[in-house]
Design an enzyme around this catalytic site. Structure first.
Site, PDB file in Angstrom:
ATOM      1  N   GLU A 171     123.667  11.760  59.914  1.00  0.00           N
ATOM      2  CA  GLU A 171     123.612  11.968  61.553  1.00  0.00           C
ATOM      3  C   GLU A 171     124.619  10.486  61.895  1.00  0.00           C
ATOM      4  O   GLU A 171     125.486  10.602  63.750  1.00  0.00           O
ATOM      5  CB  GLU A 171     122.640  12.362  61.894  1.00  0.00           C
ATOM      6  CG  GLU A 171     121.782  13.237  62.184  1.00  0.00           C
ATOM      7  CD  GLU A 171     121.181  13.573  60.289  1.00  0.00           C
ATOM      8  OE1 GLU A 171     121.274  12.893  58.714  1.00  0.00           O
ATOM      9  OE2 GLU A 171     120.252  14.651  60.418  1.00  0.00           O
TER      10      GLU A 171
ATOM     11  N   HIS B  56     109.904  16.997  62.253  1.00  0.00           N
ATOM     12  CA  HIS B  56     110.233  18.204  63.143  1.00  0.00           C
ATOM     13  C   HIS B  56     109.911  18.984  64.476  1.00  0.00           C
ATOM     14  O   HIS B  56     110.000  19.768  64.775  1.00  0.00           O
ATOM     15  CB  HIS B  56     109.928  19.818  62.370  1.00  0.00           C
ATOM     16  CG  HIS B  56     111.054  19.755  60.874  1.00  0.00           C
ATOM     17  ND1 HIS B  56     111.040  18.614  59.932  1.00  0.00           N
ATOM     18  CD2 HIS B  56     111.960  20.455  60.870  1.00  0.00           C
ATOM     19  CE1 HIS B  56     112.116  19.423  58.847  1.00  0.00           C
ATOM     20  NE2 HIS B  56     112.993  20.261  59.715  1.00  0.00           N
TER      21      HIS B  56
END
Lengths: 325, 376
Positions: A60, A129
């Site tokens: 990322e 998540h």
């Protein structure tokens, strides 16, 4: 006018932005052949090629850091972070580089980067998540932060964010991707991106939400109406800059305010809104500003996430408390 | 140590080969891979660049000691690595520096006084990156290697690599140091650059020290060999040899511009000064080590070479010395004259599109300032 899911609205919005400006790139993990784990970028690589829809290595910080370089070369990268909980490896690049380069360079360098983050819970996922990290980005000068709550906004807001010369953290309520379906008029003139909106008018109390909690607020207002209470609901849409004009106007009429978000309570959006409303509307307030949010615990295992998330009952309870104060 | 199953462990010192064209004594030697012919004018140019950049560095250090700068980051001893890397660039190439690349900035026509402004605290970077193809100094260690890689991905999308047009094909240079080689961002930059075959030259000045930590704390293999694990070539050059650094960088930049992908160049050099003016190296390294490296000084060896080969006369050295004095004097004068910025200006620089919130905060700042004026 077409009926579509939020996922499709975002996909159409991205497609439209790529058609309008060939400097717009989409990049992230699995966004190409697969179309993203939520299929938001479905079909884009097929139509725009792998130079413009870029499957990246799984890193990322690398994704956001290379987006910075692409922006410096004149591109407008739209970055997909696969899930909210995976944005942290990119946190340094977002906070120290993306947010600050315009300031550092005295406006010579622009960072027209959109960082899309599916956020919020309610999908029965494993850890990392289901998170709501918005306050961390709102607290960072140089970033703009928005959250869409419905398909029509999703379609227009993603295009407006891409057209912005400032970096935008674009929060998408992932549990609404396929459950929220609505008519989208792609030809309609959209409202400005940096404005909140009254989505239901009322006179007894004001509910403020954004992203996934707008529908919860609307449901609560509908139930409250059956009990004879008139609740106004405001969709913030933009979290930074924060457009509280309509909230102040509303609170001056209702005297009561409840802010609802999934993020942790402490130093969340609710805290900031409570402070500003107290400053601006002190003499209009009939009760303390209340917050309904996620608790100050890490996001719980999914079998008990309903107990953690602000639901209809917790919002109605807050309405009872503010009206009964 | 050799493990009976896995074989020998990597050794930081086992592979000392480095490209060198000029010995510390100033003797011109040759290398089968990276030899170039240098004109007398070129070598004199390198000497002038390095001498002036050293003066720039010494002057800035003195300005810090006199309280005119909040901080200075010395480049002392690394002039050959930086001038070699800087002079090998073509105009269209783009450079992403750390905060110590004063010599490269010099080659990109950044005025030395502009280098002082961020260390004086009047701005966070005083030049226009697009005007010089030289990004602002990046303080977060290693972050700029990803920006360089992304920029190079943009170069690829612009079709400005591998066309054969020498005015169009573009390379990007990512500067970093031995300390940064431990950062995740540097590894990620290596992965992205290799994956996309991006035209980036990763130029690592291994100056042996990351503040107080020696290279042994960062790496167990010679740094240039790191690239092998990521799938692209690496080379170690004598970073105190401007001829060798120039030759290797010219080849590396050409490699990138031609579309052959990334390359890692490790310039083996030494940080003769402190990490910054706040640091005290006597707490962690021995004077003998510094003295050993002083014998390998990058400027002394070029001077010896020029004199030995009769490539420069005394007038040349006097001329450069006078030019250095002039530069020093100008830096002192112009540094002190750098204007402080207006505080109310900070509100205007946050975004490209201003927000009502910041306009309101600016107004409240103005009102606060005005409240004092009314009192007087």
């Amino acid at each position: 006018m077409t009926t579509m899911t939020m996922a499709k609205a975002l996909n159409n919005g991205l497609r439209r932005a790529m058609e309008d400006d060939d400097k717009v790139l989409v990049m992230g993990e699995d966004v190409g052949t697969l179309g993203g784990v939520f299929r938001i970028t479905d079909g884009l690589q097929k139509d725009f090629g792998d130079d413009r829809v870029i499957d990246t290595p799984l890193a990322e910080s690398g994704i956001v850091g290379t987006a910075v370089g692409l922006a410096m070369r004149g591109y407008r990268p739209v970055v997909e972070i696969q899930f909210d909980g995976f944005v942290y490896p990119a946190y340094d690049q977002i906070v120290c580089q993306v947010a600050k380069l315009h300031f550092r360079s005295q406006g010579r360098i622009k960072m027209p980067i959109v960082i899309r983050i599916p956020f919020g819970g309610g999908i029965g996922a494993v850890e990392h998540h289901s998170e709501s990290p918005e306050a961390q980005f709102v607290h960072t000068p140089g970033l703009k932060v928005v959250a869409c709550s419905n398909p029509a906004d999703a379609y227009t807001m993603i295009q407006q964010a891409i057209a912005s010369d400032d970096p935008v953290i674009f929060l998408e309520p992932k549990r609404l991707y396929y459950s929220a379906k609505a008519d989208v008029d792609e030809a309609a003139t959209p409202p400005p991106l940096w404005k909140s909106q009254v989505v239901r008018t009322g006179s007894d109390a004001t509910l403020v939400g954004y992203g996934p909690t707008v529908s919860t607020c609307l449901d609560a207002a509908a139930v409250a109406a059956e009990e004879g209470r008139s609740i106004e609901v405001i969709d913030l849409r933009t979290l930074s800059p924060l457009d509280l004009g309509p909230v102040h106007e509303s609170v001056r009429r209702t005297g009561r305010l409840v802010v609802v978000h999934e993020a942790h309570m402490t130093l969340g959006m609710g805290a900031e809104i409570a402070a500003r409303v107290t400053e601006e509307c002190f003499h209009s307030l009939e009760a303390p500003v209340l917050r309904v949010g996620g608790y100050d615990t890490p996001y719980p295992p999914s079998r008990i996430e309903e107990a953690y998330l602000p639901d209809l009952d917790r919002v109605l309870d807050a309405v009872d408390r503010t009206v009964g104060f | 140590m050799t493990d009976p199953v896995f074989g020998p462990a990597p050794d930081l010192d086992a592979d000392p080969e480095l490209v060198q064209l000029l010995t510390p004594e100033g003797e011109r030697v040759h290398h089968p891979g990276f030899d170039l012919e240098f004109s007398a004018e070129q070598v004199r140019g390198f000497y002038r660049d390095m001498t002036l950049v050293r003066r720039l560095d010494i002057e800035a250090t003195a300005l810090q000691r006199h309280g005119e700068l909040g901080l200075w980051v010395q480049s002392l001893g690394q002039e050959a690595a930086q001038i070699g890397a800087g002079r090998a660039l073509l105009p269209q190439d783009y450079v992403f520096p750390t905060y110590r690349e004063h010599g490269v900035a010099w080659c990109r026509d950044i005025d030395p006084v502009q280098l002082l402004s961020m260390y004086r605290g009047v701005d966070h970077g005083g030049w226009d990156p697009a005007e010089h193809n030289f990004n602002l100094y990046t303080v977060v260690i290693g972050a700029q290697t990803l920006h360089a890689t992304g920029y190079a991905m943009g170069v690829q999308r612009d079709g400005a690599v591998g066309t054969g047009d020498p005015t169009r094909d573009t390379a990007v240079v990512a500067h970093f140091g031995d300390g940064a080689s431990s950062q995740g961002d540097v590894s990620e930059a290596f992965v992205f650059a290799a994956s996309y075959n991006a035209p980036v030259v990763f130029f690592c000045q291994n100056n042996q020290w990351a503040i107080s930590e020696p290279i042994e704390r960062q790496s167990r293999i010679p740094l240039y060999r790191r690239s092998q694990g990521f799938g692209f070539p690496g080379v170690r050059v004598d970073g105190n040899d401007v001829l060798a650094t120039y030759s290797v960088m010219q080849a590396a930049l050409r490699h990138a511009r031609e579309g052959q992908g990334p390359i890692l160049v490790e310039a083996f050099t030494y940080r003769m000064g402190a990490h910054t003016t706040t640091d005290d190296p006597t707490r962690y390294r021995h004077a003998e080590e510094v003295e050993q490296w002083r014998l390998k000084d990058p400027i002394t060896r070029v001077e010896a070479h020029l004199r030995r080969e009769g490539l420069a006369d005394e007038a040349f050295f006097e001329e450069v010395a006078a030019e250095a004095d002039e530069l020093g004097e100008r830096m002192r004068r112009e540094c002190k004259a750098l204007p402080d910025p207006q505080p109310r200006g900070i509100f205007d620089l946050v975004h490209a599109e201003q927000t009502e919130e910041l306009v309101a905060q600016q107004a409240s700042y103005d009102a606060h300032v005005a409240s004092f004026e009314e009192v007087h």
